[in-house]
Design an enzyme around this catalytic site. Structure first.
Site, PDB file in Angstrom:
ATOM      1  CG  PHE A 152      -1.711   1.289   1.169  1.00  0.00           C
ATOM      2  CD1 PHE A 152      -3.169   1.152   0.290  1.00  0.00           C
ATOM      3  CD2 PHE A 152      -1.644   2.395   1.829  1.00  0.00           C
ATOM      4  CE1 PHE A 152      -3.885   2.375   0.203  1.00  0.00           C
ATOM      5  CE2 PHE A 152      -2.353   3.498   1.825  1.00  0.00           C
ATOM      6  CZ  PHE A 152      -3.555   3.534   0.953  1.00  0.00           C
ATOM      7  CG  ASP A 237       5.626   3.881   1.680  1.00  0.00           C
ATOM      8  OD1 ASP A 237       5.722   4.782   2.577  1.00  0.00           O
ATOM      9  OD2 ASP A 237       4.753   3.782   0.746  1.00  0.00           O
ATOM     10  CE  LYS A 266      -0.613   7.089   6.282  1.00  0.00           C
ATOM     11  NZ  LYS A 266      -1.832   7.693   6.146  1.00  0.00           N
TER      12      LYS A 266
END
Length: 413
Positions: A152, A237, A266
């Site tokens: 993801f 990531d 984030k």
């Protein structure tokens, strides 16, 4: 305009009324739990009826420092009174310091500032392709990037092109070419996929959406060795796994592995503003020239001021230590539930994937039952609960959330 302006005067709207308003006027691309939050502080949030909940999700790691951390709020408020946006047409006094401080924190040399995590991943893909053409000598238009199944990395058209999640891909083609999907955790699969056209290997050090899946020991170091052997970039990531979540600054640090590029997001915005970045070596990020990539809001003064405050919090090491110590307690206690309604617990630090045993409640039902007990968590892929409390949580609060999980999931109570 306040939220109340959308309702008739004279009464306080209920959660059901807010949810009905959402359902009528917003696109149904999410399926939230039926909770309407209005306030938050630390590890706790409060709904419009005044009920308090322990936040066991942290905005998918966006709220590593909890809700309204005073240092982060002060940075945002201070900058709001000075300057919020210039675009990159002009310099501003927060941008250079932010880039330098983030690079120094992460041990890198250059920063490409963006907004969302998906933008950071898209940016890393573009940089890797340009590096392949300009430095490695891959023929124009032929660059390939090796990615992992069950990944993801976001929901843009290019990123869902290499997703293996049918819900993310269905009806969104045609898809962007140039990606080779291999089994996560298999070094042999990575080795077989690398060719002379390979620009990069893009991986999550721990796969979040897949259920907080930790790869086998030695896998990440092995991928790094393969990249070195074949002249290929390693892109990590760390949007969910980075910035203290796993007990180290970056999840790769657990393996003593360094990437050529990291994508961050984030928690970099402190739960206040969207902030993301690609950080890495000058030899790679330096391939970009003016006009080739950009973002009007990327690296804006407000984002940089908050990002600098986040860097200052992480520079002390306090939050990494809290994640290590409280994470050990979290995993020990969750481990006691295995065989009692829980099939498996995965993760590192204050991050866990709790696999519900066959015959137990589905993930959505478990999440709703937890909310009824005052703990907010969320399922992924129907059988896994993702646990990611804010790093400011106390041991007592952590136990409160774990006790609720046990009440919902255990079969021998």
């Amino acid at each position: 305009m306040t939220a109340l302006a959308s309702f008739p005067a004279g009464h306080a709207p209920t959660s059901d009324q807010f949810i009905a308003l959402d359902d009528e006027w917003s696109t149904h691309n999410y399926h939230p739990l039926p909770v309407v939050l209005s306030h938050g502080e630390g590890a706790w949030v409060t709904d419009v009826e005044g009920r308090r909940y322990l936040d066991f999700l942290s905005g998918y790691s966006s709220l590593n420092f909890g809700h309204r951390h005073p240092d982060l709020v002060a940075a945002a408020v201070g900058q709001l009174g000075r300057l919020t946006l210039t675009s990159r047409a002009f310099h501003h006094d927060q941008f250079g310091p932010f880039c330098r401080e983030l690079a120094e924190l992460t041990g890198t040399e250059m920063v490409l500032a963006m907004n969302s995590g998906a933008e950071a991943v898209e940016s890393a893909i573009k940089v890797a392709r340009k590096w392949a053409y300009r430095v490695k000598g891959v023929p124009d238009g032929a660059a390939e990037i090796v990615v992992a199944g069950s990944n993801f990395h976001g929901r843009t058209t290019t990123i869902v092109s290499f997703s293996t999640d049918d819900a993310a891909r269905a009806d969104f083609g045609p898809f962007t070419p140039g990606f080779t999907v291999v089994e996560y955790g298999s070094l042999d699969a990575v080795r077989a996929a690398i060719t002379e056209r390979t620009a990069a290997v893009l991986l999550e050090p721990i796969q979040g959406e897949a259920g907080v899946v930790v790869p086998p020991a030695g896998y990440l170091a092995g991928v790094r060795a393969l990249c070195d052997e074949h002249g290929v970039l390693l892109i990590a990531d760390e949007i969910q796994s980075g910035l203290g979540r796993t007990g180290e600054l970056l999840a790769l640090d657990h393996e003593g592995v360094r990437a050529d590029l990291y994508t961050l997001g984030k928690a970099l915005g402190g739960g206040i503003v969207p902030v993301s970045a690609v950080v890495g070596s000058r030899a790679v990020l330096g391939v970009l020239r003016p006009g080739e990539h950009g973002s009007t809001f990327g690296g804006n003064p407000l984002a940089c001021a908050v990002g600098r405050a986040v860097v200052r919090l992480l520079a002390t090491g306090e939050f990494q230590q809290r994640s290590r110590e409280l994470g050990a307690h979290l995993h020990a206690r969750l481990g006691e539930l295995v065989g009692r309604g829980v099939a498996e617990v995965r993760g590192r630090g204050l991050w866990a994937g709790v696999e519900i045993a066959p015959g137990g409640p589905r993930g959505r039902a478990a999440s709703e039952a937890l909310a009824a007990l005052g703990v907010l968590c969320k399922e992924t892929h129907d059988t896994t609960l993702r646990v990611a409390p804010p790093l400011v949580i106390t041991r007592e609060e952590l136990d409160h959330g774990i006790d609720a999980l046990g009440e919902v999931l255990t079969t021998d109570r």
